[in-house]
Design an enzyme around this catalytic site. Structure first.
Site, mmCIF file in Angstrom:
data_model
loop_
_atom_site.group_PDB
_atom_site.id
_atom_site.type_symbol
_atom_site.label_atom_id
_atom_site.label_comp_id
_atom_site.label_asym_id
_atom_site.label_seq_id
_atom_site.Cartn_x
_atom_site.Cartn_y
_atom_site.Cartn_z
ATOM 1 C CG ASP A 15 -13.013 -10.452 11.357
ATOM 2 O OD1 ASP A 15 -14.003 -10.132 12.049
ATOM 3 O OD2 ASP A 15 -13.049 -10.516 10.113
ATOM 4 C CD GLU A 16 -15.352 -4.550 12.396
ATOM 5 O OE1 GLU A 16 -15.679 -3.381 12.105
ATOM 6 O OE2 GLU A 16 -16.087 -5.534 12.177
#
Length: 388
Positions: free
Chosen positions: A104-105
């Protein structure tokens, strides 16, 4: 040309995925991380749960005490990976220079893309809206001239926004904020600095480089640059991975070798899984220890044959640990890194070695499939202590 670097971070990603799949969860205290009666840790918490003090990596039992009315979900790594792939497909429309940091990054380099996507802030907002409208997930996006400041900017963008720190303004922007604003400086480090009278980034920036290096060694030099908003790390695309590493700052400084080795085992399993996921092998294993006095030491071992198997990499890492570690000073951080990465298969010495290698490859492929379906913690070495 001034670099334009973005740090894209999904807001409460695991919880957000669960909300997309079950809209009735929206607006409620939701905690993803396993059985509240168990010994696991929180993987993600909704903003409603965070109001009660719940945060990632907190023991599940403590989260249950703080927020007993929360909805606890085990989560499914496979679902999160699927959503992550959809998000990265959107990011690839904007730039080929994407460095994934987790599901998610990511960092993204937009340098020189203004004629294609428009000014950085407009491009970031369009990216944000594409992710929301296509995948249903909110993102926070930071824009700056380097990775350090882009990550700082994304924190100011939370939740669900875009924030830009203008080129040349990094040091001025950082100066008045608490020292914990700098990535890599956690609560324990903040306490250490406060005892030295250092409370803001401006206080840190006023210390001479020589003094910081005397106090903290190599880390002191990095602190000197961080306080000025300086970062020289480029964005490495996924297919140009130079190293893979995992490290953790312990909740309590420790001199217990069994605990430290089990923590090292867990971190190594995480890093080795990423190696295999990217079809890579490592030639060099590096151990990192940071002591309670902030002195940081590293030791490396070059393998005879590049490897991606847990048992080979762990044998090298634990041997380095046992030669380096002494009980005289407590350890506050432990980490492992793999470098010398390549995609070459190991040499086959004879028929029996080849058969053994095939069996081991099948074993680790099976482990990775189980984790892909049920989550990383579904299967761990007996020696691993979960510090994630």
């Amino acid at each position: 040309m001034t670099p334009t670097i973005l740090h894209i971070d999904m807001d409460a990603f695991f919880v957000s995925v669960e909300e997309v799949l079950d809209p009735s969860l929206k607006g409620k205290a939701v905690i993803v991380g396993g059985n509240p009666e168990g010994r696991g840790v929180v993987s993600a918490a909704s903003y409603e749960a965070r109001k009660f003090g719940v945060h990632s990596a907190m023991p599940i039992a403590r989260a249950r005490k703080l927020c007993p009315h929360a909805i606890f979900l085990r989560g499914a790594h496979g679902r999160y990976s699927e959503f992550s792939a959809r998000i990265f497909n959107i990011l690839e429309r904007y730039s080929p220079l994407i460095e994934p940091m987790s599901l998610d990054e990511a960092y993204l380099d937009l340098t020189g893309c203004e004629r294609l996507h428009g000014p950085a802030m407009i491009a970031a907002q369009r990216m944000h809206d594409d992710i929301r409208d296509t995948v249903g997930i909110n993102a926070s996006i930071g824009i700056a001239a380097n990775k350090l400041m882009a990550k700082v900017a994304s924190e100011f963008a939370k939740p669900n926004g875009c924030f830009r720190i203008l080129p040349g303004q990094a040091a001025r922007f950082l100066a008045p904020f608490p020292i914990g604003t700098l990535p890599g400086i956690g609560p324990k480090s903040v306490q250490q600095f406060r005892r030295l009278g250092i409370r803001t980034v401006r206080d840190l920036a006023q210390l001479p480089l020589a003094l910081l290096e005397d106090l903290y060694g190599e880390w002191g030099g990095r602190l000197y640059e961080k306080a000025r908003g300086i970062s020289r790390s480029p964005v490495y695309p996924h297919d140009e991975t130079k190293s893979i590493s995992r490290e953790t700052t312990l909740e309590e400084d420790s001199t217990d070798p069994r605990f430290l080795e089990s923590t090292l085992s867990y971190l190594l399993e995480k890093a080795a899984a990423q190696l295999r996921g990217e079809d890579l092998r490592a030639r060099c294993v590096t151990l990192k220890l940071r002591y309670s006095d902030f002195k940081t030491v590293t030791r490396s071992r070059t393998l005879a044959v590049p490897a991606c198997e847990d048992h080979i990499l762990f044998a090298a890492a634990v041997d380095l640990f046992r030669k380096l570690f002494t009980r005289r000073t407590r350890v506050r951080l432990i980490g492992v890194a793999f470098t010398g990465l390549n995609r070459e298969a190991p040499m086959q010495m004879n028929l029996f070695d080849a058969a053994t290698q095939t069996t081991r490859e099948q074993l680790y492929a099976g482990i990775d499939r189980i984790r892909g379906k049920y989550g990383f913690r579904a299967i761990l070495r007996a020696t691993s202590h979960n510090e994630d």
